[in-house]
Design a protein around this motif. Structure first.
Motif, PDB file in Angstrom:
ATOM      1  N   MET A  23       0.818  -1.207   0.000  1.00  0.00           N
ATOM      2  CA  MET A  23       0.000   0.000   0.000  1.00  0.00           C
ATOM      3  C   MET A  23       0.855   1.262   0.000  1.00  0.00           C
ATOM      4  SD  MET A  23      -2.875   1.255   2.764  1.00  0.00           S
ATOM      5  CE  MET A  23      -4.282   0.396   2.091  1.00  0.00           C
ATOM      6  N   ILE A  24       1.985   1.243   0.736  1.00  0.00           N
ATOM      7  CA  ILE A  24       2.880   2.389   0.762  1.00  0.00           C
ATOM      8  C   ILE A  24       4.291   1.921   0.430  1.00  0.00           C
ATOM      9  CG2 ILE A  24       1.455   3.581   2.460  1.00  0.00           C
ATOM     10  CD1 ILE A  24       3.436   2.844   4.608  1.00  0.00           C
ATOM     11  N   THR A  25       5.143   2.858  -0.008  1.00  0.00           N
ATOM     12  CA  THR A  25       6.510   2.525  -0.387  1.00  0.00           C
ATOM     13  C   THR A  25       7.355   2.320   0.871  1.00  0.00           C
ATOM     14  OG1 THR A  25       7.282   4.820  -0.398  1.00  0.00           O
ATOM     15  CG2 THR A  25       6.236   3.974  -2.425  1.00  0.00           C
ATOM     16  N   PRO A  26       8.528   1.673   0.730  1.00  0.00           N
ATOM     17  CA  PRO A  26       9.407   1.493   1.898  1.00  0.00           C
ATOM     18  C   PRO A  26       9.777   2.818   2.559  1.00  0.00           C
ATOM     19  CG  PRO A  26      10.082   0.031   0.134  1.00  0.00           C
ATOM     20  CD  PRO A  26       9.021   0.911  -0.439  1.00  0.00           C
ATOM     21  N   ARG A  27      10.036   3.859   1.735  1.00  0.00           N
ATOM     22  CA  ARG A  27      10.402   5.154   2.324  1.00  0.00           C
ATOM     23  C   ARG A  27       9.220   5.751   3.108  1.00  0.00           C
ATOM     24  NH1 ARG A  27      12.143   8.239  -2.036  1.00  0.00           N
ATOM     25  NH2 ARG A  27      10.039   9.095  -2.297  1.00  0.00           N
ATOM     26  N   GLN A  28       8.043   5.632   2.543  1.00  0.00           N
ATOM     27  CA  GLN A  28       6.865   6.141   3.237  1.00  0.00           C
ATOM     28  C   GLN A  28       6.637   5.372   4.544  1.00  0.00           C
ATOM     29  OE1 GLN A  28       3.916   5.715   0.172  1.00  0.00           O
ATOM     30  NE2 GLN A  28       4.543   7.595  -0.899  1.00  0.00           N
ATOM     31  N   ASN A  29       6.913   4.083   4.509  1.00  0.00           N
ATOM     32  CA  ASN A  29       6.796   3.275   5.723  1.00  0.00           C
ATOM     33  C   ASN A  29       7.786   3.749   6.785  1.00  0.00           C
ATOM     34  OD1 ASN A  29       5.612   0.701   6.970  1.00  0.00           O
ATOM     35  ND2 ASN A  29       7.817   0.339   7.151  1.00  0.00           N
ATOM     36  N   ASP A  30       9.033   4.046   6.351  1.00  0.00           N
ATOM     37  CA  ASP A  30      10.038   4.555   7.288  1.00  0.00           C
ATOM     38  C   ASP A  30       9.610   5.903   7.859  1.00  0.00           C
ATOM     39  OD1 ASP A  30      11.611   2.350   6.823  1.00  0.00           O
ATOM     40  OD2 ASP A  30      12.907   3.337   5.355  1.00  0.00           O
ATOM     41  N   ILE A  31       9.048   6.746   7.024  1.00  0.00           N
ATOM     42  CA  ILE A  31       8.588   8.060   7.484  1.00  0.00           C
ATOM     43  C   ILE A  31       7.477   7.911   8.512  1.00  0.00           C
ATOM     44  CG2 ILE A  31       7.348  10.149   6.748  1.00  0.00           C
ATOM     45  CD1 ILE A  31       8.949  10.003   4.121  1.00  0.00           C
ATOM     46  N   LEU A  32       6.523   7.042   8.230  1.00  0.00           N
ATOM     47  CA  LEU A  32       5.427   6.809   9.165  1.00  0.00           C
ATOM     48  C   LEU A  32       5.958   6.286  10.488  1.00  0.00           C
ATOM     49  CD1 LEU A  32       2.416   6.664   9.828  1.00  0.00           C
ATOM     50  CD2 LEU A  32       2.377   4.375   8.802  1.00  0.00           C
ATOM     51  N   ASN A  33       6.881   5.326  10.427  1.00  0.00           N
ATOM     52  CA  ASN A  33       7.454   4.760  11.653  1.00  0.00           C
ATOM     53  C   ASN A  33       8.171   5.823  12.483  1.00  0.00           C
ATOM     54  OD1 ASN A  33       6.480   2.293  10.869  1.00  0.00           O
ATOM     55  ND2 ASN A  33       8.460   1.454  10.264  1.00  0.00           N
ATOM     56  N   LEU A  34       8.923   6.688  11.806  1.00  0.00           N
ATOM     57  CA  LEU A  34       9.659   7.738  12.508  1.00  0.00           C
ATOM     58  C   LEU A  34       8.719   8.750  13.146  1.00  0.00           C
ATOM     59  CD1 LEU A  34      12.677   8.423  10.129  1.00  0.00           C
ATOM     60  CD2 LEU A  34      12.814   7.757  12.536  1.00  0.00           C
ATOM     61  N   ILE A  35       7.685   9.127  12.409  1.00  0.00           N
ATOM     62  CA  ILE A  35       6.726  10.092  12.951  1.00  0.00           C
ATOM     63  C   ILE A  35       6.043   9.514  14.185  1.00  0.00           C
ATOM     64  CG2 ILE A  35       4.513  11.228  12.498  1.00  0.00           C
ATOM     65  CD1 ILE A  35       5.458  11.696   9.636  1.00  0.00           C
ATOM     66  N   ILE A  36       5.670   8.238  14.118  1.00  0.00           N
ATOM     67  CA  ILE A  36       5.035   7.599  15.273  1.00  0.00           C
ATOM     68  C   ILE A  36       6.000   7.534  16.452  1.00  0.00           C
ATOM     69  CG2 ILE A  36       4.210   5.368  16.126  1.00  0.00           C
ATOM     70  CD1 ILE A  36       2.735   5.023  13.486  1.00  0.00           C
ATOM     71  N   GLU A  37       7.244   7.156  16.187  1.00  0.00           N
ATOM     72  CA  GLU A  37       8.233   7.067  17.263  1.00  0.00           C
ATOM     73  C   GLU A  37       8.471   8.427  17.910  1.00  0.00           C
ATOM     74  OE1 GLU A  37      12.944   5.880  17.884  1.00  0.00           O
ATOM     75  OE2 GLU A  37      11.888   5.230  16.078  1.00  0.00           O
ATOM     76  N   MET A  38       8.617   9.472  17.075  1.00  0.00           N
ATOM     77  CA  MET A  38       8.870  10.806  17.623  1.00  0.00           C
ATOM     78  C   MET A  38       7.651  11.355  18.360  1.00  0.00           C
ATOM     79  SD  MET A  38      10.982  12.575  14.496  1.00  0.00           S
ATOM     80  CE  MET A  38      12.605  11.968  13.996  1.00  0.00           C
ATOM     81  N   PHE A  39       6.476  11.118  17.788  1.00  0.00           N
ATOM     82  CA  PHE A  39       5.262  11.658  18.396  1.00  0.00           C
ATOM     83  C   PHE A  39       4.985  11.012  19.752  1.00  0.00           C
ATOM     84  CE2 PHE A  39       0.673  11.457  19.163  1.00  0.00           C
ATOM     85  CZ  PHE A  39       0.384  12.814  19.202  1.00  0.00           C
ATOM     86  N   THR A  40       5.208   9.700  19.858  1.00  0.00           N
ATOM     87  CA  THR A  40       4.936   9.023  21.135  1.00  0.00           C
ATOM     88  C   THR A  40       5.942   9.429  22.215  1.00  0.00           C
ATOM     89  OG1 THR A  40       6.190   7.085  20.353  1.00  0.00           O
ATOM     90  CG2 THR A  40       3.793   7.020  20.110  1.00  0.00           C
ATOM     91  N   GLN A  41       7.082   9.970  21.796  1.00  0.00           N
ATOM     92  CA  GLN A  41       8.068  10.447  22.765  1.00  0.00           C
ATOM     93  C   GLN A  41       7.796  11.889  23.192  1.00  0.00           C
ATOM     94  OE1 GLN A  41      10.451   8.525  24.150  1.00  0.00           O
ATOM     95  NE2 GLN A  41       9.698   6.800  22.930  1.00  0.00           N
ATOM     96  N   THR A  42       7.381  12.732  22.230  1.00  0.00           N
ATOM     97  CA  THR A  42       7.247  14.172  22.511  1.00  0.00           C
ATOM     98  C   THR A  42       5.808  14.671  22.532  1.00  0.00           C
ATOM     99  OG1 THR A  42       7.355  14.794  20.160  1.00  0.00           O
ATOM    100  CG2 THR A  42       9.453  14.524  21.338  1.00  0.00           C
ATOM    101  N   HIS A  43       4.903  13.926  21.869  1.00  0.00           N
ATOM    102  CA  HIS A  43       3.508  14.343  21.695  1.00  0.00           C
ATOM    103  C   HIS A  43       3.417  15.703  20.997  1.00  0.00           C
ATOM    104  CE1 HIS A  43       1.736  10.986  23.863  1.00  0.00           C
ATOM    105  NE2 HIS A  43       2.732  11.099  24.717  1.00  0.00           N
ATOM    106  N   GLU A  44       4.382  15.948  20.114  1.00  0.00           N
ATOM    107  CA  GLU A  44       4.421  17.160  19.307  1.00  0.00           C
ATOM    108  C   GLU A  44       4.338  16.790  17.827  1.00  0.00           C
ATOM    109  OE1 GLU A  44       4.408  20.242  20.301  1.00  0.00           O
ATOM    110  OE2 GLU A  44       4.579  19.838  22.463  1.00  0.00           O
ATOM    111  N   PRO A  45       3.727  17.662  16.983  1.00  0.00           N
ATOM    112  CA  PRO A  45       3.701  17.397  15.537  1.00  0.00           C
ATOM    113  C   PRO A  45       5.114  17.277  14.976  1.00  0.00           C
ATOM    114  CG  PRO A  45       2.232  19.206  16.123  1.00  0.00           C
ATOM    115  CD  PRO A  45       3.045  18.914  17.345  1.00  0.00           C
ATOM    116  N   VAL A  46       5.263  16.479  13.933  1.00  0.00           N
ATOM    117  CA  VAL A  46       6.575  16.227  13.334  1.00  0.00           C
ATOM    118  C   VAL A  46       6.589  16.822  11.924  1.00  0.00           C
ATOM    119  CG1 VAL A  46       8.251  14.478  12.639  1.00  0.00           C
ATOM    120  CG2 VAL A  46       6.812  14.109  14.668  1.00  0.00           C
ATOM    121  N   GLY A  47       7.598  17.653  11.645  1.00  0.00           N
ATOM    122  CA  GLY A  47       7.731  18.276  10.333  1.00  0.00           C
ATOM    123  C   GLY A  47       8.757  17.572   9.468  1.00  0.00           C
ATOM    124  N   SER A  48       8.788  17.918   8.191  1.00  0.00           N
ATOM    125  CA  SER A  48       9.696  17.260   7.243  1.00  0.00           C
ATOM    126  C   SER A  48      11.158  17.505   7.574  1.00  0.00           C
ATOM    127  CB  SER A  48       9.389  17.731   5.817  1.00  0.00           C
ATOM    128  OG  SER A  48       9.521  19.140   5.722  1.00  0.00           O
TER     129      SER A  48
END
Length: 344
Positions: free
Chosen positions: A1-26
């Motif tokens: 459904m999504i590309t490997p890079r998009q999967n990595d981006i999603l994983n990183l955003i989830i990891e960062m958000f669960t640590q900081t509870h702040e929006p993640v930018g590019s």
């Protein structure tokens, strides 16, 4: 459904958000993703279109959506992961001599609740799978006695009861013989059935006066049919849910029924993200993990919390706690088998 890079981006955003509870930018992702900021923004836009990310109202960053967390859990989360930093903390919490099963279950659930800030629920081996392997009666006085039962040669249950006024001196012995003959070696489900169908008919052959005998049987054996439910962090629910969740946790029988629902015996770990049929849990995550209680069977450890939890850390904690608890219980039941009765 999504590309490997998009999967990595999603994983990183989830990891960062669960640590900081702040929006993640590019720009925040550029150090980890070998692509330009424009490419990352484009991928983030595609993930948003798929429903995996949401725009933050106060910045240009993105937040993981409920669907994003669900995709992450289904496709990227290792359910058998263990973080070494959790091992020492858990072993230290169990570094004491235990004399009661309930104490160890409370230690495990309280530890999970304290470390995560969520609500932990532990269910002992399901009653219907246990077998009555010993029954005895200890007379305490002319008026009361103690029924001592053993399940699976390892779990002791004691029930104090008043001796019926119409009992003769031999009737306690008769009661024990009846239980030995009809119940000993039977699973709890069979005992429950016999109490409703067989025992009302046969007690007339064993007792001269049958008044209150059925009530006595119900009183003695009722604890065998009830779940052993340990709940810690109930107050925590007020910080991640609402009052209905807190009130739901007050009903242990209802909690046990819900935790066991939709869980296959073949599933070691199940993660339900906002898809429970129970209204009090409908917007929450419920993680269920089956683990072995040595010599007895499978128990269930559950954690209830918000959708946006740190799944990697939580899964690691659940794995470590359940394994250390199983080891502690193995020692406990070896001790118990040599001492016969649980210390109350």
């Amino acid at each position: 459904m999504i590309t490997p890079r998009q999967n990595d981006i999603l994983n990183l955003i989830i990891e960062m958000f669960t640590q900081t509870h702040e929006p993640v930018g590019s720009k925040t992702l550029q150090d980890a993703i070998d692509s330009s900021s424009a490419t990352i923004r484009n991928d983030m836009a595609k993930l948003e279109k798929l429903g995996f990310l949401e725009k933050a109202h106060t910045s240009s960053g993105r937040l993981p959506s409920r669907a994003g967390f669900q995709y992450f859990v289904q496709n990227s989360l290792r359910l058998d992961s263990i973080d070494e930093q959790d091992i020492y903390q858990v072993i230290k919490a169990f570094d004491y001599e235990a004399f009661r099963l309930e104490d160890m279950l409370t230690t495990a659930s309280q530890l999970l609740a304290d470390v995560t800030g969520y609500t932990a629920v532990i269910l002992d081996v399901e009653p219907k799978h246990q077998r009555l392997t010993h029954f005895d009666i200890v007379q305490l006085s002319n008026h009361d006695a103690l029924a001592v039962m053993m399940l699976d040669d390892s779990k002791a249950v004691t029930v104090q009861f008043a001796i019926p006024k119409n009992f003769l001196a031999k009737d306690l012995v008769t009661l024990k013989h009846l239980v030995d003959d009809r119940f000993l070696g039977k699973v709890i489900l069979d005992i429950h059935y016999k109490l409703r169908t067989e025992i009302p008919q046969v007690i007339q052959k064993y007792f001269t006066i049958t008044d209150n005998i059925l009530d006595l049987f119900d009183h003695i054996f009722q604890p065998l049919f009830e779940e052993t439910v340990t709940i810690s962090g109930k107050v925590n629910a007020l910080s991640y849910a609402n009052l209905s969740t807190y009130q739901f946790l007050d009903n242990k029988a209802k909690v046990a029924l819900e935790m066991r629902s939709s869980l296959s015996e073949d599933d070691t770990t199940s993660i339900q993200i906002a898809n429970s049929e129970e209204p009090a849990l409908a917007e929450l995550t419920v993680i269920k993990h089956q683990f072995v209680i040595p010599y007895r069977g499978m128990a269930l450890l559950s954690l209830i919390g918000p959708v946006e939890m740190d799944y990697r850390r939580v899964v690691s904690l659940i794995n470590v706690v359940s394994r250390v608890l199983a080891l502690k219980l193995a020692d406990y039941y070896r001790y118990l088998s040599g001492n016969h009765y649980e210390v109350n």
